[in-house]
Design a protein around this motif. Structure first.
Motif, mmCIF file in Angstrom:
data_model
loop_
_atom_site.group_PDB
_atom_site.id
_atom_site.type_symbol
_atom_site.label_atom_id
_atom_site.label_comp_id
_atom_site.label_asym_id
_atom_site.label_seq_id
_atom_site.Cartn_x
_atom_site.Cartn_y
_atom_site.Cartn_z
ATOM 1 N N TRP A 39 0.860 -1.188 0.000
ATOM 2 C CA TRP A 39 0.000 0.000 0.000
ATOM 3 C C TRP A 39 0.887 1.225 0.000
ATOM 4 C CZ3 TRP A 39 -5.366 0.782 0.401
ATOM 5 C CH2 TRP A 39 -5.781 2.062 0.794
ATOM 6 N N GLY A 41 0.190 5.037 0.336
ATOM 7 C CA GLY A 41 -0.926 5.944 0.591
ATOM 8 C C GLY A 41 -0.481 7.233 1.244
ATOM 9 N N CYS A 42 -1.445 8.102 1.472
ATOM 10 C CA CYS A 42 -1.175 9.387 2.121
ATOM 11 C C CYS A 42 -1.060 9.192 3.632
ATOM 12 C CB CYS A 42 -2.290 10.378 1.796
ATOM 13 S SG CYS A 42 -1.973 12.046 2.450
ATOM 14 N N SER A 43 -0.234 10.034 4.261
ATOM 15 C CA SER A 43 -0.073 9.979 5.727
ATOM 16 C C SER A 43 -1.328 10.447 6.464
ATOM 17 C CB SER A 43 1.082 10.884 6.162
ATOM 18 O OG SER A 43 2.271 10.445 5.596
ATOM 19 N N SER A 48 -6.402 5.253 6.851
ATOM 20 C CA SER A 48 -5.626 4.203 7.492
ATOM 21 C C SER A 48 -5.728 2.899 6.695
ATOM 22 C CB SER A 48 -6.173 4.012 8.912
ATOM 23 O OG SER A 48 -5.554 2.942 9.524
ATOM 24 N N ALA A 49 -4.609 2.464 6.118
ATOM 25 C CA ALA A 49 -4.614 1.381 5.128
ATOM 26 C C ALA A 49 -5.360 0.124 5.582
ATOM 27 C CB ALA A 49 -3.177 1.039 4.746
ATOM 28 N N VAL A 62 3.002 -1.582 4.157
ATOM 29 C CA VAL A 62 2.521 -0.208 4.003
ATOM 30 C C VAL A 62 3.639 0.831 3.943
ATOM 31 C CG1 VAL A 62 1.172 1.615 5.137
ATOM 32 C CG2 VAL A 62 0.322 -0.749 5.127
ATOM 33 N N ARG A 64 3.572 5.089 3.709
ATOM 34 C CA ARG A 64 2.735 6.284 3.604
ATOM 35 C C ARG A 64 3.604 7.534 3.676
ATOM 36 N NH1 ARG A 64 -2.018 5.200 7.905
ATOM 37 N NH2 ARG A 64 -2.787 7.230 7.216
ATOM 38 N N ASN A 68 0.888 10.638 -0.928
ATOM 39 C CA ASN A 68 1.170 9.346 -1.605
ATOM 40 C C ASN A 68 2.026 9.479 -2.861
ATOM 41 O OD1 ASN A 68 -2.063 10.006 -1.679
ATOM 42 N ND2 ASN A 68 -1.305 9.607 -3.762
#
Ligand code: CO
Length: 210
Positions: A39, A41-43, A48-49, A62, A64, A68
């Protein structure tokens, strides 16, 4: 001194609940991890992944960062990808952005926020790349949403262009890269339908969005 006791208590309660329903869960996981997914993703605390895709510890690897981003000189992100692809042999890399992303918004507004402006510069480059498309959208919220989507498209391309992923495809490794976007307003992830499974697809992807 506040030792964040409430969080440590939450953790004990959570561990106990899992042990009750799956007695060997932690001892099995301590031995090895075997996730199928990465994953990126954005912080943002709201994205939340594990939670939003309903996965347990051990099921998703993950990374982050703000907005992202997959930057070709970011050793942190590249190390995550290399370990995940070459050692863990994950099958899917998911880049998941989200609408209303503060990082993308800040990039669009082009103000001064400090060091982070240099990180967000990459999103401004994406905005320049899709200048004509974005110029057609008058509504500022819709423009932000579109740039959030385009940012995911560019990061999917960046993942596909890393030596890590290209070498995996050359070896014949089964590996796909997906672009998703999460909507904070309804908790739903939308698939941007830009799945990459081999090198040749890299060329056509950007054309689809121009
Ligand atoms: Co964000």
């Amino acid at each position: 001194m506040n030792k964040l006791q409430h969080l440590l208590k939450n953790n004990k309660d959570w561990s106990k609940r899992i042990e009750e329903t799956k007695p060997d869960f932690f001892s099995n996981l301590a031995g090895q991890q075997n996730p199928e997914y990465v994953w990126i993703g954005c912080s943002d605390s709201r994205v939340s992944a594990n939670t939003i895709v309903g996965l347990m510890p051990g099921e998703i690897f993950v990374h982050r960062n703000i907005a992202n981003l997959v930057i070709h000189t970011d050793m942190n992100c590249l190390s995550v990808l290399q370990f995940a692809v070459e050692v863990l042999k994950v099958k899917h890399i998911i880049v998941c952005g989200h609408y209303g992303c503060g990082g993308v918004k800040a990039a669009l507004e082009d103000g001064r926020n400090g060091l982070i402006d240099n990180w967000l510069r990459h999103i401004q480059d994406t905005a320049i790349l899709y200048d004509e498309l974005l110029a057609q959208i008058e509504d500022e919220d819709k423009k932000l949403d579109k740039l959030c989507e385009l940012n995911v498209v560019e990061q999917v391309l960046n993942v596909g262009q890393t030596t890590i992923v290209r070498d995996a495809w050359t070896r014949g490794q089964n590996l796909s890269v997906h672009g998703w976007i999460y909507d904070l307003r309804d908790g739903i992830i939308r698939d941007l339908d830009i799945c990459l499974e081999n090198k040749s697809e890299l060329k056509v992807l950007r054309k689809l969005f121009s």
